[in-house]
Design a protein around this motif. Structure first.
Motif, mmCIF file in Angstrom:
data_model
loop_
_atom_site.group_PDB
_atom_site.id
_atom_site.type_symbol
_atom_site.label_atom_id
_atom_site.label_comp_id
_atom_site.label_asym_id
_atom_site.label_seq_id
_atom_site.Cartn_x
_atom_site.Cartn_y
_atom_site.Cartn_z
ATOM 1 N N LEU A 264 47.950 41.194 42.556
ATOM 2 C CA LEU A 264 47.458 40.774 41.698
ATOM 3 C C LEU A 264 47.772 41.646 39.856
ATOM 4 O O LEU A 264 48.569 41.395 38.799
ATOM 5 C CB LEU A 264 46.032 40.916 41.397
ATOM 6 N N LYS A 265 47.914 42.864 40.445
ATOM 7 C CA LYS A 265 48.885 43.476 38.976
ATOM 8 C C LYS A 265 49.574 43.542 38.407
ATOM 9 O O LYS A 265 50.263 43.700 37.194
ATOM 10 C CB LYS A 265 48.222 45.046 38.543
ATOM 11 N N ALA A 266 50.551 43.545 40.123
ATOM 12 C CA ALA A 266 51.744 43.667 39.892
ATOM 13 C C ALA A 266 52.381 42.356 39.669
ATOM 14 O O ALA A 266 53.714 42.357 39.186
ATOM 15 C CB ALA A 266 52.204 43.724 41.230
ATOM 16 N N GLY A 267 51.547 41.106 40.016
ATOM 17 C CA GLY A 267 52.056 39.749 38.898
ATOM 18 C C GLY A 267 52.292 39.258 40.310
ATOM 19 O O GLY A 267 53.041 38.128 40.101
ATOM 20 N N ASN A 268 52.103 39.270 41.899
ATOM 21 C CA ASN A 268 52.822 39.170 43.151
ATOM 22 C C ASN A 268 52.069 37.440 43.292
ATOM 23 O O ASN A 268 52.235 36.836 44.319
ATOM 24 C CB ASN A 268 52.673 39.914 43.844
ATOM 25 N N LEU A 269 51.115 37.502 42.629
ATOM 26 C CA LEU A 269 50.305 36.161 43.105
ATOM 27 C C LEU A 269 49.069 36.155 42.235
ATOM 28 O O LEU A 269 49.096 36.533 41.057
ATOM 29 C CB LEU A 269 48.974 36.074 44.228
ATOM 30 N N ARG A 270 48.945 34.604 42.017
ATOM 31 C CA ARG A 270 47.091 34.462 41.164
ATOM 32 C C ARG A 270 46.393 33.497 41.303
ATOM 33 O O ARG A 270 46.674 32.980 42.822
ATOM 34 C CB ARG A 270 47.686 32.665 40.049
ATOM 35 N N LEU B 72 31.739 46.962 45.353
ATOM 36 C CA LEU B 72 31.814 46.188 44.249
ATOM 37 C C LEU B 72 32.458 45.839 43.088
ATOM 38 O O LEU B 72 32.889 44.627 42.681
ATOM 39 C CB LEU B 72 30.583 46.459 43.794
ATOM 40 N N PRO B 73 33.850 47.111 42.565
ATOM 41 C CA PRO B 73 33.796 46.905 41.337
ATOM 42 C C PRO B 73 35.432 45.866 41.639
ATOM 43 O O PRO B 73 35.683 44.649 39.997
ATOM 44 C CB PRO B 73 34.708 48.265 41.039
ATOM 45 N N ALA B 74 36.192 45.976 42.077
ATOM 46 C CA ALA B 74 36.912 45.440 42.685
ATOM 47 C C ALA B 74 36.983 43.785 43.289
ATOM 48 O O ALA B 74 37.163 42.836 42.635
ATOM 49 C CB ALA B 74 37.962 45.960 43.761
ATOM 50 N N VAL B 75 35.373 43.802 43.725
ATOM 51 C CA VAL B 75 35.284 42.215 44.588
ATOM 52 C C VAL B 75 35.413 41.629 42.950
ATOM 53 O O VAL B 75 35.116 40.350 43.467
ATOM 54 C CB VAL B 75 34.311 42.097 45.148
ATOM 55 N N ARG B 76 33.851 41.995 42.143
ATOM 56 C CA ARG B 76 34.060 41.120 40.674
ATOM 57 C C ARG B 76 35.085 40.675 40.004
ATOM 58 O O ARG B 76 35.206 39.716 40.040
ATOM 59 C CB ARG B 76 33.165 42.525 40.198
ATOM 60 N N ARG B 77 36.363 41.787 39.632
ATOM 61 C CA ARG B 77 37.093 41.728 39.368
ATOM 62 C C ARG B 77 37.899 40.534 40.047
ATOM 63 O O ARG B 77 39.054 39.453 39.334
ATOM 64 C CB ARG B 77 38.276 42.976 39.031
ATOM 65 N N ILE B 78 38.709 40.797 41.257
ATOM 66 C CA ILE B 78 38.175 39.462 41.722
ATOM 67 C C ILE B 78 38.026 38.121 41.424
ATOM 68 O O ILE B 78 38.549 36.938 41.627
ATOM 69 C CB ILE B 78 38.838 39.520 43.189
ATOM 70 N N LEU B 79 36.767 38.089 41.800
ATOM 71 C CA LEU B 79 36.005 36.909 41.690
ATOM 72 C C LEU B 79 36.247 36.550 40.184
ATOM 73 O O LEU B 79 36.237 35.283 40.456
ATOM 74 C CB LEU B 79 34.756 37.053 42.069
ATOM 75 N N GLU B 80 36.193 36.985 39.182
ATOM 76 C CA GLU B 80 36.844 37.045 37.897
ATOM 77 C C GLU B 80 37.856 35.923 37.828
ATOM 78 O O GLU B 80 38.237 34.729 36.356
ATOM 79 C CB GLU B 80 36.499 37.924 36.952
ATOM 80 N N ALA B 81 38.842 36.378 38.707
ATOM 81 C CA ALA B 81 40.305 35.614 38.626
ATOM 82 C C ALA B 81 40.313 34.466 39.330
ATOM 83 O O ALA B 81 41.242 33.553 39.037
ATOM 84 C CB ALA B 81 41.039 36.934 38.900
ATOM 85 N N THR B 82 39.347 33.859 40.041
ATOM 86 C CA THR B 82 39.324 32.816 40.971
ATOM 87 C C THR B 82 38.695 31.809 39.611
ATOM 88 O O THR B 82 37.804 31.835 39.105
ATOM 89 C CB THR B 82 38.440 33.892 41.820
#
Length: 541
Positions: free
Chosen positions: A205-211, A232-242
């Motif tokens: 995600l940070k490298a821009g390889n996917l959205r 939890l922190p990573a899971v929350r950031r990922i869910l916020e991107a959906t």
């Protein structure tokens, strides 16, 4: 008494202060109003705030023999693909959750380990993507499944792949321990379903390889573990991107209040299905605690693991897994290890060796407690009792899966008596505790069959190396009179070959080294410029 229905279609309800269905002050579920009928089958609740008490509201459910996936709403093409793999009858967790998940509702599902949860969330995902028929786009997956370990992600992928191929859907895994390149290439080509571990997914995600803005459905497997502080922190950031309106499904064997932070933040009126309690014992799984002396622990393990059948041994630490594996191998038990210090290639090879039976004992940390499915694991041994009861349940669930029988053994030393007693009480298990030592007849009862030991592999040969100075530093002569010149910083290595020969029960190893090797004990002379070079050291091949 009227027969139970195969499932209950839940209606949306709210959790107002006046509701009589919420938990009472003593923590127990309140009785429903007299006018309301008690639900049958599974419990299905829809709440914006889900509590641990509600997770414990469980009514067991039986699935009629004639119930099919098509009856639950699974598309015909997907039901036929399932039948081609030999899956025709839904498990209780599938019958409970599929009507709601196929309807696009957010669902929390709990069923004990080995109950069929993977298909419970895979089927609505595949059905949704198949029926909508949207074209895949580069870097924009349409569905996302998050899992806590590489092994679990691989296991989920193996369940999805044959069904996705039939539906012409593309799927891939993303996790650490392997190169970024193939994953980046796969994302750029376009993929429908991504099965990922949070850490490596965030890297892409940070490298821009996917959205993740095109994701239609997000699934968290082992949701309680994904709600731990480490994830939890990573899971929350990922869910916020959906997308906010994306469907979300959370599944685990031990859903509890720990997932509330995710439920309240990301789920829309989730419906909870619990077909059995987190502490429901598996009827064909027997539990034993063996009280042993500290110096008898390894001999007892050797005796149990030398019996026929596959055995999964759990330790608390990576070092413990590595050390115990070496001891078992040295005692003649073919064993492999599985823990976080291994490369992904080594983890895959060891798990394949265990699955194929070339190594019938796997010594693992808790990374194997969730998601590892190997058929016919007859014995699970807690060489180190786990810290928490949920880990005990997940570890033990690697045996007695899908109706098979299995035995769970916990080794307990004198200083672990209180901890093990508390652990089994919280897990809802009443094991049989026996104080024994090596040679006790109970060991043959728990792991029946003739003990088989193999000759430990021969040790690797010793290989000597000698370093030569870089250009401009002249030559260096060893005490043996040899000299040589090489490029800057180069190293010469003695190449050896081994030829084990057995004669009279002994093994001899012959090592042939090149003439450039420095003999052990040689002392190097001073090089030009007055510097004295350190002598060569032995290195294991």
């Amino acid at each position: 008494m009227a027969a139970r229905r195969p499932f209950t279609q839940a209606t949306n309800t709210s959790t107002s202060a006046s509701s009589s269905n919420g938990p009472s002050s003593n923590g127990r579920p309140r009785r429903r109003k007299p006018a309301a009928k008690k639900p049958t089958g599974n419990v299905a609740q829809s709440n914006s705030s889900v509590t641990a008490t509600e997770y414990e509201s469980v009514i067991p459910m039986d699935v009629p023999d004639d119930l099919t996936f098509a009856d639950l709403g699974v598309p015909a093409a997907l039901a036929d693909a399932l039948a081609a793999t030999g899956v025709t009858k839904p498990f209780p967790i599938q019958a409970a959750t599929l009507p709601d998940s196929l309807a696009g509702k957010d669902v929390l599902g709990r069923g004990r380990t080995g109950s069929g949860k993977t298909y419970a969330f895979v089927l609505p995902l595949l059905a949704r993507l198949y029926l909508r028929g949207n074209k895949r786009q580069p870097k924009s997956p349409r569905a996302l499944i998050l899992a806590p370990t590489r092994e679990l992600a691989t296991q989920i992928q193996a369940s999805i792949q044959p069904l996705a191929d039939v539906l012409e859907l593309r799927t891939m895994t993303i996790f650490g321990g392997v190169g970024h390149g193939p994953q980046t290439t796969g994302l750029r080509k376009g993929v429908d379903i991504v099965v990922a571990c949070p850490g490596r997914l965030e890297d892409h995600l940070k490298a821009g390889n996917l959205r993740l803005d095109a994701v239609e459905i997000t699934i968290l497997d082992e949701a309680d573990h994904m709600a731990d502080l480490g994830f939890l922190p990573a899971v929350r950031r990922i869910l916020e991107a959906t997308p906010v309106k994306a469907q979300r499904l959370l599944f685990s064997a031990t859903l509890d209040a720990g997932v509330d932070v995710l439920v309240k933040r990301f789920m829309n009126n989730p419906i909870t299905h619990s077909v059995d309690s987190a502490q429901s014992p598996v009827s064909k799984m027997t539990h034993h605690v063996l009280h042993v002396k500290a110096d008898s622990r390894v001999p007892v393990l050797v005796d149990l693991t030398a019996a026929p059948g596959r055995t999964l041994v759990f330790t608390r630490t990576k070092y413990g897994a590595k050390s115990l594996t070496k001891k078992l191998i040295a005692s003649g038990v073919p064993a492999v290890e599985l823990h976080g210090n291994l490369s992904q290639g080594a983890r895959t090879r060891n798990l394949e060796a265990f699955s194929a039976g070339t190594a019938k004992t796997l010594v693992a940390t808790d990374i194997a407690a969730r998601g590892i499915h190997v058929d016919d694991i007859t014995l699970v041994i807690h060489a180190d009792p786990p810290v928490e009861h949920k880990a005990y349940l997940h570890r033990s669930g690697r045996t007695a899966r899908a109706g098979a029988e299995g035995t769970v053994i916990t080794l307990m030393t004198d200083d672990q008596v209180r901890d093990v007693r508390d652990l089994t009480r919280k897990a809802g298990i009443a094991p049989k505790t026996t104080k024994l030592s090596i040679g006790d007849p109970l060991l043959a009862e728990l792991a029946p069959g003739e003990r088989v030991f193999v000759e430990p592999p021969a040790k690797a040969p010793v290989v000597a190396t000698t370093s030569t100075p870089g250009r401009g530093r002249g030559r260096s002569r060893g005490a043996g009179g040899g000299s040589g010149r090489s490029g800057a910083g180069s190293t010469r290595t003695a190449t050896g070959s081994t030829s084990p020969r057995s004669a009279g029960g002994s093994t001899k190893t012959r090592t042939v080294a090149s003439s450039t090797a420095t003999r052990p004990g040689d002392s190097p002379s001073a090089s030009r410029g007055g510097r004295r070079r350190r002598g060569p050291r032995k290195q294991a091949a």
